[in-house]
Structures are given as structure tokens and as C-alpha cells.
Design a protein around this motif. Structure first.
Motif, PDB file in Angstrom:
ATOM      1  N   SER A  27     -63.137  -9.300  -1.573  1.00 53.01           N
ATOM      2  CA  SER A  27     -62.846 -10.222  -2.676  1.00 53.01           C
ATOM      3  C   SER A  27     -61.431  -9.975  -3.200  1.00 53.01           C
ATOM      4  CB  SER A  27     -63.856 -10.018  -3.792  1.00 53.01           C
ATOM      5  OG  SER A  27     -63.813  -8.683  -4.223  1.00 53.01           O
ATOM      6  N   ASN A  28     -60.978 -10.892  -4.005  1.00 51.15           N
ATOM      7  CA  ASN A  28     -59.622 -10.902  -4.607  1.00 51.15           C
ATOM      8  C   ASN A  28     -58.563 -11.319  -3.573  1.00 51.15           C
ATOM      9  OD1 ASN A  28     -60.928  -9.921  -6.898  1.00 51.15           O
ATOM     10  ND2 ASN A  28     -60.286  -7.831  -6.564  1.00 51.15           N
ATOM     11  N   PHE A  33     -57.887 -12.812  -7.890  1.00 50.35           N
ATOM     12  CA  PHE A  33     -58.852 -11.955  -8.602  1.00 50.35           C
ATOM     13  C   PHE A  33     -60.045 -12.771  -9.109  1.00 50.35           C
ATOM     14  CE2 PHE A  33     -60.387  -9.962 -12.569  1.00 50.35           C
ATOM     15  CZ  PHE A  33     -60.791  -8.744 -12.062  1.00 50.35           C
ATOM     16  N   ASP A  34     -61.222 -12.318  -8.763  1.00 56.53           N
ATOM     17  CA  ASP A  34     -62.499 -12.944  -9.183  1.00 56.53           C
ATOM     18  C   ASP A  34     -62.675 -14.382  -8.672  1.00 56.53           C
ATOM     19  OD1 ASP A  34     -63.423 -10.662 -10.410  1.00 56.53           O
ATOM     20  OD2 ASP A  34     -63.392 -11.440 -12.446  1.00 56.53           O
ATOM     21  N   HIS A 152     -68.968 -11.895 -11.907  1.00 58.55           N
ATOM     22  CA  HIS A 152     -68.024 -12.328 -10.878  1.00 58.55           C
ATOM     23  C   HIS A 152     -68.833 -12.720  -9.651  1.00 58.55           C
ATOM     24  CE1 HIS A 152     -68.213  -8.556  -8.485  1.00 58.55           C
ATOM     25  NE2 HIS A 152     -68.517  -8.047  -9.652  1.00 58.55           N
ATOM     26  N   ASP A 154     -67.244 -13.611  -6.666  1.00 58.90           N
ATOM     27  CA  ASP A 154     -66.336 -13.680  -5.515  1.00 58.90           C
ATOM     28  C   ASP A 154     -66.808 -12.860  -4.327  1.00 58.90           C
ATOM     29  OD1 ASP A 154     -65.792 -11.522  -7.214  1.00 58.90           O
ATOM     30  OD2 ASP A 154     -63.671 -11.473  -6.740  1.00 58.90           O
ATOM     31  N   THR A 197     -67.339  -0.498  -9.453  1.00 55.97           N
ATOM     32  CA  THR A 197     -66.654  -1.708  -9.923  1.00 55.97           C
ATOM     33  C   THR A 197     -66.485  -1.677 -11.444  1.00 55.97           C
ATOM     34  OG1 THR A 197     -67.506  -3.000  -8.084  1.00 55.97           O
ATOM     35  CG2 THR A 197     -66.790  -4.239 -10.000  1.00 55.97           C
ATOM     36  N   ARG A 201     -62.884  -2.016 -13.236  1.00 56.68           N
ATOM     37  CA  ARG A 201     -62.551  -3.137 -14.125  1.00 56.68           C
ATOM     38  C   ARG A 201     -62.016  -2.636 -15.467  1.00 56.68           C
ATOM     39  NH1 ARG A 201     -64.578  -8.045 -11.819  1.00 56.68           N
ATOM     40  NH2 ARG A 201     -64.521  -9.253 -13.719  1.00 56.68           N
ATOM     41  N   ARG A 248     -54.992  -0.509 -10.303  1.00 56.34           N
ATOM     42  CA  ARG A 248     -56.089   0.267  -9.711  1.00 56.34           C
ATOM     43  C   ARG A 248     -55.630   1.310  -8.693  1.00 56.34           C
ATOM     44  NH1 ARG A 248     -60.148  -4.932  -8.771  1.00 56.34           N
ATOM     45  NH2 ARG A 248     -61.456  -4.534 -10.590  1.00 56.34           N
ATOM     46  N   GLY A 274     -61.236  -5.662  -2.713  1.00 58.91           N
ATOM     47  CA  GLY A 274     -62.049  -5.817  -3.925  1.00 58.91           C
ATOM     48  C   GLY A 274     -61.605  -4.871  -5.018  1.00 58.91           C
ATOM     49  N   SER A 275     -62.582  -4.183  -5.604  1.00 59.90           N
ATOM     50  CA  SER A 275     -62.246  -3.248  -6.679  1.00 59.90           C
ATOM     51  C   SER A 275     -61.974  -1.847  -6.137  1.00 59.90           C
ATOM     52  CB  SER A 275     -63.386  -3.220  -7.705  1.00 59.90           C
ATOM     53  OG  SER A 275     -64.617  -2.978  -7.066  1.00 59.90           O
TER      54      SER A 275
END
Ligand code: HSE
Length: 322
Positions: A27-28, A33-34, A152, A154, A197, A201, A248, A274-275
Motif C-alpha cells: 500500500s501507499n 498514502f492510504d 484505511h 488500501d 501499523t 501511524r 517512518r 506500506g507502514s
């Protein structure tokens, strides 16, 4: 009778087991993002379920990182998402579930998303596929909200729909799917670090500058163009993130070194998946060798006495019955 998730009643009615595969997703993808997500062909979670009289029972959880996954259906992504589907369908039964994790939790590879999407997808099969794909996504997104500390979709959207997905809006919810280029190669490298995650966040900024907004809108637009036209070079140039990965990066040791090494070994682009903590690299499947990218990232971590798992994969079709 009913689908109440707190109940763990005895089975007095059983039905056939249904088995599905729910794939990892990224994702992202730089600027989205999201909003942006892409399904992989592998790895996958395998989830089995069958009807029971009422309530939810998780009778087996195995596989990667399964030790930390709760069997209490009130706090498990699979059952939370499945319960949403049963409620929406007005089902008069509950579910027994068996879960085999192929995607380690806290990986940035959409592990909770695959659980949530797989649970919702499976429940919808048991309900005679009454819900549309969008409704199934919403049920899965609810579980993501409960488990991951923020709504989210995504990961769950590409996990259900396959391919590349864009969430245009959360309220009202609207998602579209685009068929990604067939020759888009993907390498996932997962160093031996856990990043939840919800924690990832927490480090994000509350606001972004107009300059960064402009940067993201430009790159997001051209990334979609690249996905639609199969322009791999454009995809590579457009996976840029001025906000989220920089915030991040400190959560992932040797991230920049790994990305640099991937680029030196044929990647079109390499970025935080992703995250996090996984590192995602895209490459041209016609001309480059994914294993070279995977091995080069592994070597960075090995040099620093860290284990790193890798997958050489490609875009996939999303959840499927097996
Ligand atoms: N878009 C979400 C995030 C994905 O980056 O926090 C989490 O898997």
C-alpha cells in the motif's frame, strides 16, 4: 441464533469447509498514502471457514507469526470482518475458522489486511455472495480500523479486487481497480524487525506543506498513468514520497542502504512497503532478474547480522477460493 461475535457457542449445525487464499498487498506505493494498493501473487494467508449455529470460533491459527495472533474472535481481524459480512447479510449462522498465516504480522505486507479481506471474502461465500465487492471491502476495512488504529482500505481493496486499486474517497466510499502491467516485477524484502501499523501511524506529521502536496499530486497522477499504460519507467520515476517514508525511515534499520542496493541491482524503484518494515522494489520483469535484487538486499542485512526474508513476486488477482 445470530452472528454475535462475543459468543463462542457449541456447534450443532455444520456445513462444508470453504478454503480461500488472501494475498499480500503493498500500500501507499510512494505518493498514494492510504489510497493506492497493489495485490501480489504471493505470499498468501490461507483461511478456512464453515457455518456453525451461532457465534464465532477460531479453532486453529498456524504459520508465520501466528504465536502473537489472538484466537479470541472479538479481537481477531478475520472474525471481526466476517462478522460484519454476516450482519450485513442478515445471516442466521455463525462461523468456525482455521487460519494459516503466510504473511507475517507487523511486516508492511498487508498481513492484517489479508486476514480482514480473507475473512470478509470467505464469509460472503458462505452467505451465497450476497454482497458486492465494495461492501466486502467495507466490512474488511472495519476490521482494519479496529485492529490497526485507523480506517484505511488500501490493503483490503487490492486484496479483494486484485491488481492496482485507488481509493478515490472514504466518505462516500469509492474505489477503482486498474489492471497493472504484466511485466511489473516485485521484490519484497522483510528484515527481522516488527513494526505495528498503529505505531507507524503515530510518527506521521499532522499537516503537510503545499509544496509537498504538489509533489505528491504530480507523482500520484503519473503513477496512475504508468499503471494504465504499462509505462514501467514512468512508474519507477513516480514512486516518490516526501512525507510518509521520511517520517517512518527511522523505524527500519538499513532502509536507505537496502533501497540503494536494490537500485544498483536492477530495480526501477525501491521504497518502504506500506507502514514498514518491508522494502518493496519494482523491476522490469522482461529485462531484469528479481533474485539479484532480493539477494542484494539480503546481503545488506546479513552484513549487519540480521535475517531478511525475500519474495520475488508479481501483481496478483486478489482473494480466491482454492
Ligand atoms: N496506508 C497504511 C499506512 C497502510 O501506511 O499506515 C498500513 O498497512
Amino acid at each position: 441464533m445470530g452472528s454475535g461475535i462475543g459468543k463462542q457457542d457449541s456447534i450443532s449445525m455444520s456445513d462444508e469447509w470453504v478454503k480461500i487464499a488472501a494475498p499480500a498487498t503493498t500500500s501507499n506505493i510512494g505518493p498514494g498514502f492510504d489510497t493506492f494498493g497493489l495485490a501480489m501473487s504471493e505470499p498468501c494467508d490461507i483461511i478456512e471457514g464453515r457455518r456453525i449455529d451461532s457465534g464465532f470460533r477460531i479453532t486453529e491459527i498456524s504459520g508465520s507469526g501466528s504465536d502473537g495472533i489472538p484466537t479470541d474472535p472479538r479481537v481477531n481481524s478475520v472474525s471481526i470482518a466476517a462478522e460484519q459480512v454476516l450482519k450485513r447479510c442478515g445471516a442466521d449462522f455463525g462461523m468456525e475458522l482455521r487460519i494459516k498465516k503466510g504473511i507475517r504480522p507487523c511486516s508492511g505486507m498487508g498481513s492484517s489486511g489479508a486476514s480482514a479481506a480473507g475473512g470478509a471474502y470467505l464469509a460472503n461465500i458462505l452467505c451465497g455472495e450476497k454482497l458486492s465487492s465494495t461492501e466486502v471491502i467495507l466490512c474488511a476495512a472495519h476490521a482494519e480500523d479496529v485492529i490497526s488504529g485507523g480506517l484505511h482500505a488500501d490493503n483490503v481493496a487490492p486484496c479483494i479486487l486484485g491488481g492496482f486499486t485507488i481509493i478515490r474517497s472514504y466518505e462516500p466510499f469509492e474505489v477503482i481497480r486498474i489492471e497493472p502491467p504484466k511485466d511489473l516485477g516485485m521484490v519484497v524484502a522483510l528484515p527481522d524487525v516488527m513494526v505495528a501499523t498503529s505505531d507507524s501511524r503515530k510518527v506521521l506529521p499532522e499537516e503537510v506543506s503545499v509544496k509537498k502536496l504538489v509533489f505528491h499530486v504530480g507523482n500520484a497522477s503519473t503513477l496512475v498513468y504508468g499503471m494504465m499504460t504499462g509505462d514501467l519507467g514512468m512508474i519507477g520515476r513516480s514512486v516518490k514520497d516526501a512525507v510518509f517514508e521520511p517520517a517512518r525511515a527511522r523505524l527500519v534499520p538499513y532502509l536507505k542502504e537496502a533501497e540503494k542496493e536494490a537500485m544498483s541491482n536492477g530495480a526501477l524503484v525501491s521504497f518502504l512497503g506500506g507502514s514498514g518494515p518491508c522494502i518493496m522494489s519494482f523491476y522490469d520483469g522482461n529485462t531484469k532478474i528479481g533474485d539479484n535484487i532480493a539477494e542484494s538486499i539480503k546481503a545488506i542485512y546479513a552484513d549487519n547480522n540480521m535475517k531478511c526474508d525475500t519474495w520475488v513476486t508479481k501483481p496478483g488477482i486478489g482473494c480466491k477460493r482454492i
